[in-house]
Structures are given as structure tokens and as C-alpha cells.
Design a protein around this motif. Structure first.
Motif, mmCIF file in Angstrom:
data_model
loop_
_atom_site.group_PDB
_atom_site.id
_atom_site.type_symbol
_atom_site.label_atom_id
_atom_site.label_comp_id
_atom_site.label_asym_id
_atom_site.label_seq_id
_atom_site.Cartn_x
_atom_site.Cartn_y
_atom_site.Cartn_z
ATOM 1 N N LEU A 99 0.809 -1.240 -0.071
ATOM 2 C CA LEU A 99 -0.144 -0.024 0.100
ATOM 3 C C LEU A 99 0.932 1.200 0.041
ATOM 4 C CD1 LEU A 99 -3.139 0.786 0.049
ATOM 5 C CD2 LEU A 99 -2.961 0.950 2.425
ATOM 6 N N ARG A 100 2.286 1.158 0.540
ATOM 7 C CA ARG A 100 2.893 2.339 0.262
ATOM 8 C C ARG A 100 3.235 2.674 -1.134
ATOM 9 N NH1 ARG A 100 6.865 2.450 4.720
ATOM 10 N NH2 ARG A 100 8.495 2.965 3.175
ATOM 11 N N GLY A 101 2.851 4.191 -1.390
ATOM 12 C CA GLY A 101 3.191 4.695 -2.580
ATOM 13 C C GLY A 101 1.527 4.686 -3.291
ATOM 14 N N VAL A 102 0.575 4.468 -2.569
ATOM 15 C CA VAL A 102 -0.836 4.615 -3.218
ATOM 16 C C VAL A 102 -1.332 5.773 -2.672
ATOM 17 C CG1 VAL A 102 -3.078 3.610 -3.498
ATOM 18 C CG2 VAL A 102 -0.869 1.957 -3.243
ATOM 19 N N PRO A 103 -1.744 6.683 -3.721
ATOM 20 C CA PRO A 103 -2.177 7.872 -3.118
ATOM 21 C C PRO A 103 -3.410 7.951 -2.154
ATOM 22 C CG PRO A 103 -1.874 8.009 -5.331
ATOM 23 C CD PRO A 103 -1.562 6.680 -5.142
ATOM 24 N N ASP A 104 -3.634 8.778 -1.403
ATOM 25 C CA ASP A 104 -4.679 8.893 -0.199
ATOM 26 C C ASP A 104 -5.885 8.303 -0.530
ATOM 27 O OD1 ASP A 104 -2.504 9.667 1.409
ATOM 28 O OD2 ASP A 104 -3.196 11.785 1.606
ATOM 29 N N ARG A 105 -6.548 9.046 -1.599
ATOM 30 C CA ARG A 105 -7.898 8.643 -1.915
ATOM 31 C C ARG A 105 -8.045 7.295 -2.434
ATOM 32 N NH1 ARG A 105 -10.914 12.974 -5.279
ATOM 33 N NH2 ARG A 105 -10.448 14.119 -3.604
ATOM 34 N N PRO A 106 -7.422 6.727 -3.343
ATOM 35 C CA PRO A 106 -7.401 5.270 -3.607
ATOM 36 C C PRO A 106 -7.192 4.471 -2.359
ATOM 37 C CG PRO A 106 -5.979 5.973 -4.735
ATOM 38 C CD PRO A 106 -6.559 7.125 -4.029
ATOM 39 N N ALA A 107 -6.073 4.890 -1.707
ATOM 40 C CA ALA A 107 -5.608 3.908 -0.271
ATOM 41 C C ALA A 107 -6.750 4.088 0.588
ATOM 42 C CB ALA A 107 -4.312 4.628 0.103
ATOM 43 N N GLY A 108 -7.465 5.132 0.696
ATOM 44 C CA GLY A 108 -8.637 5.422 1.773
ATOM 45 C C GLY A 108 -9.442 4.247 1.553
ATOM 46 N N ARG A 109 -10.014 4.283 0.036
ATOM 47 C CA ARG A 109 -10.979 3.506 -0.187
ATOM 48 C C ARG A 109 -10.691 2.033 -0.212
ATOM 49 N NH1 ARG A 109 -11.630 7.181 -4.441
ATOM 50 N NH2 ARG A 109 -10.390 6.098 -6.015
ATOM 51 N N LEU A 110 -9.336 1.799 -0.360
ATOM 52 C CA LEU A 110 -9.045 0.230 -0.220
ATOM 53 C C LEU A 110 -9.102 -0.251 1.334
ATOM 54 C CD1 LEU A 110 -8.049 -2.471 -1.737
ATOM 55 C CD2 LEU A 110 -5.731 -1.375 -1.613
ATOM 56 N N ILE A 111 -8.377 0.918 2.099
ATOM 57 C CA ILE A 111 -8.385 0.444 3.328
ATOM 58 C C ILE A 111 -9.763 0.059 3.829
ATOM 59 C CG2 ILE A 111 -7.986 1.477 5.712
ATOM 60 C CD1 ILE A 111 -5.443 2.787 4.518
ATOM 61 N N LEU A 112 -10.831 1.028 3.619
ATOM 62 C CA LEU A 112 -12.169 0.889 4.436
ATOM 63 C C LEU A 112 -12.873 -0.231 3.768
ATOM 64 C CD1 LEU A 112 -14.704 2.072 5.424
ATOM 65 C CD2 LEU A 112 -15.344 3.329 3.351
ATOM 66 N N ALA A 113 -12.791 -0.649 2.508
ATOM 67 C CA ALA A 113 -13.486 -2.078 1.816
ATOM 68 C C ALA A 113 -12.763 -3.252 2.691
ATOM 69 C CB ALA A 113 -13.178 -2.177 0.310
ATOM 70 N N GLY A 114 -11.326 -3.376 2.378
ATOM 71 C CA GLY A 114 -10.542 -4.308 2.939
ATOM 72 C C GLY A 114 -10.792 -4.526 4.481
ATOM 73 N N GLY A 115 -10.866 -3.377 5.172
ATOM 74 C CA GLY A 115 -10.877 -3.552 6.534
ATOM 75 C C GLY A 115 -12.458 -3.879 6.966
ATOM 76 N N LEU A 116 -13.250 -3.869 6.230
ATOM 77 C CA LEU A 116 -14.776 -4.392 6.648
ATOM 78 C C LEU A 116 -14.933 -5.741 6.323
ATOM 79 C CD1 LEU A 116 -17.174 -1.310 5.069
ATOM 80 C CD2 LEU A 116 -16.331 -1.842 7.510
ATOM 81 N N ALA A 117 -13.998 -6.174 5.099
ATOM 82 C CA ALA A 117 -13.978 -7.573 5.024
ATOM 83 C C ALA A 117 -13.091 -8.261 5.886
ATOM 84 C CB ALA A 117 -13.480 -7.853 3.721
#
Length: 484
Positions: A99-117
Motif C-alpha cells: 500500500l506504500r506509494g498509493v495516493p491517499d484517496r484510493p488508499a483510503g477506499r481500499l483500507i475501508l473496503a478491505g477493513g470491513l471484509a
């Protein structure tokens, strides 16, 4: 962008070395660390879009594999559970690195979706490695009947009318604890409850909100909601620093295992600590209230309180600010206990002293406590040495700690306490996971792994030694980068 920002951040003194000491360039008094300037990890240094998309895709694939492994864990045989759990931790580490190097906006969306899963996997089965939630359910039921949870043990015949086939099943069902003429799922059924008052209030609330016959699921759902809420709070608090750090909490395997599946009440305390230390706009009194509430849920977060007092002995103004935190915290603890003191005939400390003795904290060598200290020192020296080490770290935090980064001193002191005491219960380390997400010092995640190894395998002491070596090794690397 993210990679450069991490490299820029790595030039700051690591917690293992300075215990939250001040930096040459102080952060804003609000507690929010501003984004790097141009040429120091700003937008001009962002990786090409195709590279960022590729890293996001790799992180998503690794996270999907981790979710699949977690889904298996809660149905795995006990003798194989640790290896599945280790695989989940490995995938988690790889996904967080990708995830390092991924911009804030897509990183935030991925964190949210992955975290819920990830969090949802904890709901896939009954408690896998702990029976503590059965005591929670019992204490809630006792209070709903108008009885203080501190006055009777689960084995007390006076409460026989509250027993049901779920918590007190037939003895032939296995994995049960015997009492006079019956069996129960509740561990230590012949001792009084150990949980502080706000934990007991939480058990009562969950009991009142649960449908009839719901069993363990309401506590698991409550843990999932708290874990998801903490993830959301971290995303908000880290948006001006590095939102990818929220993945250290959202994707960590300890969260679905301990906060959700085993439904440990530690989750409630961790949520209070994370918000207390991470909210930039929090007033000192507000921080004190939240930290006091965390201690009144589970006593373990007391080691994180000095983080909020960082630098309190540096000058008179800082000392007054420390008092505005410490006094409300103490009042919350006292006021939380007061109703139970008035309503109880027995001690509201319950089995606390017995637990300390049972776990070997009062006599080194009785269990695997103080394991790292007992390698070079005689057993009789372990406890005094532990007190000296922790006192030294505590003094350094409150004299030279950075009040703009209270999470840093809290992480150092908490991590040091775990490495010195080497506890055998991994759910205690949920606190470290939350503090790592705030601070970004990923090397401290070795401590929760060591706690799991201590609980599920005989290799607790070597695992804690490896965790200490990891923290020290990363500190050496960071010191080298600073000097060069």
C-alpha cells in the motif's frame, strides 16, 4: 507520494530510542503533522499513476488472500490454528507494504473496503481461542436480574435460577469447566469477576439490547462495530498525515480474532485510547475523560496514559496541562466504580489479586512472565529490573516527550511494558495495534505476534525476543539514516 513521505518520516527519532522525545522541528500544536513540502515527499514526488495502480492491485490481491485465510481460521483444527494465523499475519504485512506509494484517496477506499471484509471474518464462527466472552454474557445477565456481578461467582447456587443450557450445558459436550454437580462454559467459575465497572456496564448494555437466545453473537457484533468505528476514526485522524497507516489497524489479523471473534472487551478500551490520543482538537480534559474511561473498562490502558502527559515535567505550563488530563481521568475511574461499590456487598476488585498471582506477575518463574529479563538475570531480580526499566521509560516520556504526538510516548511505554512483562494473552496487544496505526511505527507489531505465539504455542519467550530484536533493529536503521 506515500513512499517518499514514509522516508521523510523515518528521519525522526524512533520510539525505541527516545521514548517519545521532542524533535528538532516541532509539529503544529494541534497535533496534526503537516504534509511534506515540495521535494520532501509532496505531490511532485508521487510515483507514476501506473505504478500506484499496480501497487494498489497487489495490495488488494494480497488482502483478498488474507481474508480467505481468516475465513478458514475460525473453522480450523486447534493444532493447526497458529499456522493459519501466521499465514494471515504474513499476508497482512505484505499487503500493508504494498500500500506504500498509493495516493491517499484510493488508499483510503481500499483500507475501508478491505477493513470491513477483514473485520467481518470474525463473525464466521463461535469464539475460537478464548472463553472470556461467556463470562461477559453471564455478568450482563446477572446485572439484568438486579444483582451486582461482584457479589457471586458463577458457581454460586444462589444464582442457579439464571443458568441456561447454553452457558451451563451437559458435561458431555466437552471444553467445559466443572462446578458442583454441573458444568459451565465460563472459565474460572468459582472466582468473582475481575472486570472493571465500565466493562460491566458494557456487558449489561449488550445483554439488554440482545434478542432472546442470541448467545455469543451480540458480543461479536458489538466488537465488530467498535473495530469498524475505530477504523473510521483513524482514517479521519490520519488524513492530514498518512492515511495508509490506518491499514495497520483495519487489516491486522488480531482485530477480527480478538476484538470480534473472541469479542474481548479490550476493544472498547482501545477505541477510547485511540480517539483520546489521536484527535488533534481534543482538549486536555476531554483526553483525560476518555483515558479514564479506557482504564475503567480494562486496567491495561493505564500504560498508555503517560503518553498524554508527554513533556508534563518540562515546564509549569506543561505541568498544568498534564493535571488537566490526569485529574479528569482519575475522577472518571472513581465515579465509574462508585455505583458498584454502593450496590455490592463484596469487593469490586474481584479476582484481581488472585489473577496477578496466578499469572506469575508477583513471583517470577511461576509462569512465563518476565521471560526476556529472566534469561540474563536470576528470577528474583526480574521484577525489580522490570520496575526500574519501566520507571525509566515513564520518566523519559513525561519529561522529554512530545505533547503534539502523545501516541508516540504511549506506544513506547506500552511496547516496553509488553516486552518486559511478556504477557501470555494476545488480546492485550490490541492496544499496541491501535497505537501503531496512530504512529506508523510498524516494527512494534511484532509484539502482538509474540503474544499470539505465547498463547497458542510453547515459543512465547523466543517470539518476544524476536519482537524486541525487530524493534531494536529498525531503530538502528533509522538512527543510521538520521546520521547520514
Amino acid at each position: 507520494m506515500r513512499r517518499c513521505r514514509h522516508e521523510h518520516d523515518s528521519t525522526t527519532p524512533p520510539p525505541a530510542a527516545v521514548a517519545g522525545s521532542r524533535h528538532v522541528t516541532a509539529a503544529p500544536r494541534s497535533g496534526a503533522v503537516s504534509r511534506p513540502a515540495r521535494g520532501q515527499g509532496g505531490q511532485d514526488d508521487a510515483p507514476p499513476p501506473h505504478r500506484a495502480r499496480r501497487r494498489a492491485g497487489v495490495a488488494a490481491a494480497l488482502l483478498a488472500a488474507q481474508v480467505a485465510v481468516l475465513a478458514v481460521i475460525f473453522h480450523a483444527a486447534p493444532d493447526r490454528l497458529f499456522w493459519w494465523y501466521a499465514a494471515a499475519w504474513t499476508l497482512f504485512g505484505a499487503a500493508a507494504w504494498a500500500l506504500r506509494g498509493v495516493p491517499d484517496r484510493p488508499a483510503g477506499r481500499l483500507i475501508l473496503a478491505g477493513g470491513l471484509a477483514v473485520i467481518a471474518t470474525g463473525l464466521l464462527g463461535p469464539p475460537a481461542t478464548s472463553t472470556d466472552s461467556f463470562r461477559y454474557a453471564w455478568d450482563g445477565r446477572v446485572q439484568a436480574a438486579g444483582i451486582s456481578p461482584y457479589d457471586h461467582t458463577p458457581a454460586d447456587p444462589a444464582l442457579a435460577h439464571l443458568r441456561d443450557p447454553w452457558l451451563f450445558p451437559d458435561c458431555a459436550q466437552g471444553r467445559l469447566y466443572p462446578i458442583d454437580g454441573a458444568c459451565t462454559r465460563i472459565n474460572r467459575p468459582t472466582v468473582h469477576t475481575i472486570y472493571p465497572p465500565l466493562a460491566e456496564a458494557y456487558f449489561l448494555l449488550v445483554d439488554r439490547l440482545s434478542p432472546e437466545g442470541a448467545r455469543h453473537k451480540p458480543l461479536q457484533v458489538s466488537g465488530a462495530l467498535l473495530a469498524a468505528g475505530t477504523m473510521a476514526a483513524l482514517r479521519v485522524m490520519l488524513r492530514r498525515r498518512d492515511v495508509s497507516r490506518a491499514a495497520y489497524w483495519a487489516w491486522c489479523p488480531a482485530v477480527p480474532m480478538e476484538a470480534v471473534n473472541n469479542a474481548h472487551v479490550d476493544m472498547l478500551a482501545v477505541a477510547a485510547v485511540v480517539v483520546a490520543l489521536g484527535a488533534a482538537a481534543a482538549r486536555p480534559s476531554g483526553r483525560g475523560v476518555l483515558l479514564g474511561a479506557a482504564v475503567a473498562v480494562k486496567l491495561v490502558p493505564v500504560v498508555a496514559v503517560p503518553g498524554a502527559l508527554a513533556g508534563a515535567l518540562s515546564n509549569a505550563s506543561a505541568f498544568r496541562r498534564g493535571l488537566r488530563i490526569l485529574v479528569p481521568a482519575g475522577l472518571v475511574v472513581v465515579l465509574a466504580y462508585l455505583p458498584y461499590v454502593l450496590a455490592s456487598q463484596g469487593s469490586v476488585l474481584g479476582y484481581l489479586s488472585g489473577y496477578v498471582a496466578e499469572e506469575g506477575y508477583d513471583e517470577a518463574g511461576a509462569r512465563d512472565r518476565y521471560a526476556l529479563l529472566r534469561w540474563p538475570l536470576p528470577d528474583s531480580w526480574a521484577l525489580p529490573a522490570a520496575l526500574v526499566i519501566l520507571a525509566a521509560v515513564l520518566l523519559h516520556v513525561i519529561t522529554r516527550g512530545d505533547p503534539d504526538r502523545p501516541w508516540r510516548g504511549a506506544l513506547v511505554l506500552t511496547g516496553a511494558a509488553f516486552l518486559v512483562l511478556t504477557p501470555g494473552y494476545p488480546w492485550y496487544a490490541l492496544l499496541i495495534v491501535g497505537l501503531v496505526a496512530l504512529d506508523g511505527r510498524w516494527e512494534w507489531l511484532g509484539v502482538p505476534v509474540a503474544g499470539a505465539a505465547a498463547y497458542l504455542t510453547p515459543a512465547g519467550a523466543p517470539a518476544y525476543a524476536a519482537a524486541a530484536a525487530l524493534a531494536a533493529g529498525v531503530w538502528v536503521v533509522r538512527q543510521h539514516r538520521m546520521s547520514s
